[in-house]
Design an enzyme around this catalytic site. Structure first.
Site, PDB file in Angstrom:
ATOM      1  CD  GLU A  16      -2.900  -1.085   2.318  1.00 14.18           C
ATOM      2  OE1 GLU A  16      -3.923  -0.400   2.376  1.00 14.18           O
ATOM      3  OE2 GLU A  16      -2.525  -1.821   3.240  1.00 14.18           O
ATOM      4  CB  SER A 186      -3.200  -5.142   0.521  1.00 12.08           C
ATOM      5  OG  SER A 186      -2.602  -4.204   1.326  1.00 12.08           O
ATOM      6  CB  SER A 327     -10.544   6.135   1.589  1.00 11.81           C
ATOM      7  OG  SER A 327      -9.297   5.847   1.013  1.00 11.81           O
TER       8      SER A 327
HETATM    9  N1  LIG Z   1     -15.097 -15.170   5.630  1.00 14.55           N
HETATM   10  C1  LIG Z   1     -15.249 -14.494   4.492  1.00 14.55           C
HETATM   11  N2  LIG Z   1     -16.379 -14.634   3.739  1.00 14.55           N
HETATM   12  C2  LIG Z   1     -16.538 -13.960   2.587  1.00 14.55           C
HETATM   13  N3  LIG Z   1     -15.619 -13.118   2.070  1.00 14.55           N
HETATM   14  C3  LIG Z   1     -14.476 -12.936   2.759  1.00 14.55           C
HETATM   15  C4  LIG Z   1     -14.233 -13.610   4.010  1.00 14.55           C
HETATM   16  N4  LIG Z   1     -13.022 -13.236   4.455  1.00 14.55           N
HETATM   17  C5  LIG Z   1     -12.530 -12.381   3.536  1.00 14.55           C
HETATM   18  N5  LIG Z   1     -13.384 -12.203   2.516  1.00 14.55           N
HETATM   19  C6  LIG Z   1     -13.145 -11.373   1.324  1.00 14.55           C
HETATM   20  O1  LIG Z   1     -11.740 -11.088   1.265  1.00 14.55           O
HETATM   21  C7  LIG Z   1     -11.471  -9.692   1.427  1.00 14.55           C
HETATM   22  C8  LIG Z   1     -10.194  -9.492   2.194  1.00 14.55           C
HETATM   23  O2  LIG Z   1     -10.274 -10.097   3.469  1.00 14.55           O
HETATM   24  P1  LIG Z   1      -9.848  -9.360   4.786  1.00 14.55           P
HETATM   25  O3  LIG Z   1     -10.022 -10.314   5.909  1.00 14.55           O
HETATM   26  O4  LIG Z   1     -10.581  -8.069   4.853  1.00 14.55           O
HETATM   27  O5  LIG Z   1      -8.281  -9.133   4.589  1.00 14.55           O
HETATM   28  P2  LIG Z   1      -7.393  -7.852   4.205  1.00 14.55           P
HETATM   29  O6  LIG Z   1      -6.678  -7.511   5.462  1.00 14.55           O
HETATM   30  O7  LIG Z   1      -6.446  -8.350   3.174  1.00 14.55           O
HETATM   31  O8  LIG Z   1      -8.308  -6.771   3.719  1.00 14.55           O
HETATM   32  C9  LIG Z   1     -12.728  -9.174   2.108  1.00 14.55           C
HETATM   33  O9  LIG Z   1     -12.901  -7.789   1.869  1.00 14.55           O
HETATM   34  C10 LIG Z   1     -13.812 -10.025   1.444  1.00 14.55           C
HETATM   35  O10 LIG Z   1     -14.100  -9.587   0.116  1.00 14.55           O
END
Ligand SMILES: Nc1ncnc2c1ncn2[C@@H]1O[C@H](COP(=O)(O)OP(=O)(O)O)[C@@H](O)[C@H]1O
Ligand SMILES: [Mg+2]
Length: 377
Positions: A16, A186, A327
């Protein structure tokens, strides 16, 4: 009244890095707009070196970064043990640090440790709030312990991962799971798996980024919600925003790296999210509770996944939310009629308050020298 002096840090060594420049530009403009602060900027190059304020200003203005970094590196004594942070000497004396470094260094508590060593106030959560929030396993453990709903998961290492065949995963979590490196962001080191091949490829990928990996039940056809939280002991919560990526409802779409950063032209945003009063209240309460149990201060963005039955799951906290023109964190406060200048003024004030409060804590101890010690038998 003399103006307080803010050191704005941006860049860093995460994926990022460039997003941080865009966030920092908006924060810089907002801090200047308050008329209350002088600002000196420090870019952290991708190699981890802090650049001097003049070079940093050019990086912030989106000049080609590599030649600036090369010139800087050639101008310093790289063998100096403090070479990486030496540039901080060149900006005068600061009253407060304002970190805008997303991902590694900024969001895992590293920079906050430096601020603490330097005994300076800073904007945002303390080291421990960042560190636990950056670790997806620790976050979920704390949320679960405190009754804040999040998706079912298991944490594995290279050894214990071998206990999980795809059939066992399906039996425990259903036929769609997310596999995530614990300390990443990310959407790097994250995969969605729907069969045995994808599952083993996902594990391999995640273990490149961390020794600790989560296998997590997928929320099917989720709606993704984001909410801003600012403040210390009595935090304020923003309205809720939503975004949907292509094919997310009934297909295999998710907010992956491409949808986030490479091409988000198809991502649909909605402010405020169209939710019932009940879900709105529940999401805001969960966000505030999570802010508390994760030791957050200053600012954060809480992300949620709403399932098909409108049940919200806390997805993850973001302790240094993006502040680009795209954002949601920025746009949610705009929507709540808190201008960027008001927002940064609040964030800086929270930083000073928190520092002041911590100076009231006792660090006294009984000096040793005539201690009596036990005996081993
Ligand atoms: N348990 C889940 N069910 C459905 N989609 C998920 C789930 N976990 C993550 N995602 C998808 O993956 C993306 C990234 O996961 P996240 O946990 O937010 O990690 P990061 O820190 O990389 O943003 C989420 O914004 C969503 O789109
Ligand atoms: Mg996320």
């Amino acid at each position: 009244m003399t103006k307080k002096h803010v050191a704005l840090l941006f860049g860093g060594n995460s994926s990022e890095h460039d997003v941080s420049k865009r966030s920092a530009q908006n924060f810089y403009d907002a801090i200047i707009a308050t008329g209350k602060y002088d600002v000196t900027v420090f870019a952290i190059a991708q190699n981890g070196f802090f650049l001097d304020p003049e070079s940093s200003k050019r990086v912030l203005a989106l000049e080609d970064e590599q030649p600036i970094v090369d010139t800087f590196m050639a101008s310093i004594d790289q063998m100096d043990p403090l070479a990486r942070i030496n540039a901080l000497r060149n900006g005068g004396d600061f009253d407060i640090f304002f970190p805008v470094v997303h991902g590694n260094l900024g969001e895992d508590g590293t920079l906050q440790g430096l601020f603490k060593l330097l005994n300076k106030p800073y904007v945002g959560a303390p080291l421990r709030g960042h560190a636990v929030s950056f670790d997806k396993a620790l976050t979920k453990e704390l949320l679960t312990l405190n009754g804040i709903r999040n998706t079912k998961y298991v944490v594995v290492d290279q050894q214990t991962a071998q206990n999980w065949t795809w059939d066992q995963v399906v039996a425990e979590f259903g036929d769609v799971v997310f596999v995530k490196a614990a300390n990443q962001g990310s959407s790097v080191g994250i995969s969605r798996a729907t069969n045995a091949e994808e599952f083993s490829a996902a594990l391999l990928d995640s273990f490149q980024y961390d020794y600790k990996v989560l296998i997590e039940q997928a929320v099917k056809g989720p709606q993704e919600l984001e909410v801003g939280v600012i403040g210390n002991d009595e935090p304020l919560v923003s309205e809720i925003g939503a975004h949907t990526v292509p094919n997310q409802g009934d297909g295999d779409g998710w907010y992956d790296y491409k949808n986030k950063f490479v091409d988000n032209s198809e991502v649909q945003f909605e402010i405020p999210a169209k939710l019932s009063a009940k879900v709105t209240q529940e999401v805001k309460e969960m966000a505030l509770n999570a802010y508390k149990v994760l030791n957050l201060r200053g600012e954060a963005r809480m992300d949620f996944l709403l399932d098909e039955n409108n049940v919200p799951y806390l997805g993850e906290p973001n302790t240094l939310p993006g502040f680009t023109n795209m954002s949601l964190f920025k746009r949610l406060w705009d929507y709540s009629n808190i201008s960027n200048a008001q927002l940064v003024d609040l964030l800086i004030t929270y930083g000073f308050e928190e520092f002041e409060k911590n100076t009231q804590l006792s660090y006294q101890f009984v000096a040793l020298g005539t201690e009596k010690v036990g005996k081993f038998n």
